[in-house]
Structures are given as C-alpha cells and as structure tokens.
Enzyme design. Sequence first.
Site, PDB file in Angstrom:
ATOM      1  N   HIS A 190       0.837  -1.315  -0.174  1.00  0.00           N
ATOM      2  CA  HIS A 190      -0.298   0.114   0.123  1.00  0.00           C
ATOM      3  C   HIS A 190       0.922   1.390   0.105  1.00  0.00           C
ATOM      4  O   HIS A 190       1.412   1.245   0.749  1.00  0.00           O
ATOM      5  CB  HIS A 190      -0.737  -0.117   1.385  1.00  0.00           C
ATOM      6  N   LYS A 200      -0.895  11.440   0.999  1.00  0.00           N
ATOM      7  CA  LYS A 200       0.132  10.434  -0.141  1.00  0.00           C
ATOM      8  C   LYS A 200      -0.403  10.906  -1.266  1.00  0.00           C
ATOM      9  O   LYS A 200       0.150  11.289  -1.828  1.00  0.00           O
ATOM     10  CB  LYS A 200      -0.026   9.362  -0.048  1.00  0.00           C
ATOM     11  N   ASP A 227      -2.020   4.044  -3.791  1.00  0.00           N
ATOM     12  CA  ASP A 227      -2.988   3.780  -3.336  1.00  0.00           C
ATOM     13  C   ASP A 227      -2.205   2.046  -3.605  1.00  0.00           C
ATOM     14  O   ASP A 227      -2.071   1.117  -2.523  1.00  0.00           O
ATOM     15  CB  ASP A 227      -4.728   2.751  -3.846  1.00  0.00           C
ATOM     16  N   ARG A 273      17.395  14.983  14.483  1.00  0.00           N
ATOM     17  CA  ARG A 273      16.739  16.060  13.931  1.00  0.00           C
ATOM     18  C   ARG A 273      18.266  16.169  12.547  1.00  0.00           C
ATOM     19  O   ARG A 273      18.506  17.051  12.026  1.00  0.00           O
ATOM     20  CB  ARG A 273      17.450  16.958  15.341  1.00  0.00           C
TER      21      ARG A 273
END
Length: 312
Positions: A139, A160, A178, A244
């Site tokens: 997916h 998305k 999808d 970070r």
Amino acid sequence: MTNSVTVEELVQTLDIEFAYGEEFKERKITSSEVARPGLILTGYHEFYVYDRIQLIGKTEINYINSKTSEERTEIFKVLCREETPAIVIARQIPVPKELIPIAQACRIPILTARSKTSRVLANLTNYLEGKLAERLSKHGVFVEVFGLGVLLVGASGVGKSETALELIQRGHRLIADDRVELYMIDELTLIGEAPEILRHFLEIRGLGIIDVMSLYGVAATRLSKKLELIIELILDDGTHEYDRLGSQRETVQIFEVNVPKIKLPVKTGRNLAVIIESAAMNYRAQVMGFDATESFNSKLDALIAKNQQEDM
C-alpha cells in the site's frame, strides 16, 4: 505473482516471430531461465533442462549443419520434449528441415529472432524475469522524483495522494497510486509498477478518481521504476521523535533488498512536496558520495577543537 507466460505473449512483446507451430501459441512458459543446448546437441544429456525455452544460435547451427541428416534427426529427437515450451532460433537462421516435423509432433512452436544470440538471450531473460518474478503488493503511492523511484507510505488519509498530485504538477511522474506491485529482478534491484486496472489513475479524497495521463499528459506517468527510497508520512501528534541531524539510517527489507527509509512528520504549514524533492536530492547526493550530516559533524568537531585551543 504470474505463474506463466504464453508463447503468444512473448511474440507480441519481443522482436520474435513464429516460423512454425503458431497453432501452439498458447503453450505456457513457467521458467525465466533460457537454455542454450550446446552440450545436449553433442550427446551429453544428463542435466538437460527441457522445460525451458531452448535458444539456438550460430554456434549451435554450425555444429548441427556439420552432421548428416540422420544425425540431425536424432539430435532433434533428444532436444524436443513434450514439456519444452518453445525453440527460438536467433539471427533469422533458416530452420533445419529435420526439426520441423519433430517439433510439430511434440507441439512445440519454433520462433525466429533477427538479433544476435546474446541479445535475444538478454531480451528473453529480462522479459521473463519481470513477468514470472515473485511479487509483493504494498500500500502506498509510487512516484518518480528527479529520476528517483520514491514510495510514499503512511496511514490512510495522511495525504499521500494529494502530495503525489502536487509533485506531478511540479513536473514529476506517477507510477502507481494506492497499490504498488514490487518484484526483484536481481539481488540489488526492486521494480515497482501499478496493477493494470490502476495505471495512470490517482484517487483524491473529495474529488474522486482522476486520470493523470489525460489531465497532465503522457510525460506525467510511467509504467514502472526502480524503488530506491521509501518515505513514511506520519501525522505529527507530538508523540513521535524524529532524527534531527539525519544520522540515523533506517532501511526496510523487501524480498532480499534493503531500501532506505525516511520518516517525515505531517502537520499544517509543511510543504510536503518540496520536502520530498529535497529528500530525493539529498539521497542522490549521498549515493554520489556527499553526506551533509558528515560535513556538518566535521565542521562541528573542528569548531569544538578550535574553541578548546582558544580556552587553553
């Protein structure tokens, strides 16, 4: 996973034609391996892989032509088995007349190709490996960003498809929305493509399904692409911690290939399309040998060393 390919599909896809036996075009090919039966022709039959396509080139034909008609008949009786899906002769070399009735009796189509033998072998192998390889359905949304195959994954509704649409508007290309079918063509390479029914389509919540090719042109889509980077979109609810500096390297194993993965927080005000473009360019720079994190750490170490010297 596709378990077989018919000889007809092979002929329709590659530069190969039927010479004899077109009535057997529904014969199924189940192995991506292609055999060159040189040793078999000389009489060594112990490891004959008769259930593969048999490819005959200039070398094999020259050896066969050095034999008498009776010897050629005996050779082809060994070569042709009921399980043999097809015989391909390269360079458009004429088909030996002794082969035709024996292949017909075994219901084996005889095909001819114009290219040299090594080229025919490569084309056959590449096509069959792509069609017969084990497949995994995943997916996500698969896009090409600056020539890089990027798979966007994340929870349903995270954005998305909307992000992919903005990337398309910025000149990048859609491969699959999808559901993405992934298969391995070698130990280092994963290829992703859309199921045929979903090709070129993109689902946008509230808008429905759009045809990307019709709206943005053929340059906005492509059929398949090597998977090089996975980007996971995560709704930022304050509970997740993110790298970070980019020093933590995460990968996802798909089949036998480890694919780099990046986690991106999603929250109001973030332009995900621009960030994904930057992620793609940064990853390409790393592949080419430049690592911004290492450069920053080097400069930081130099600054710390300089400050320590000044304090002494």
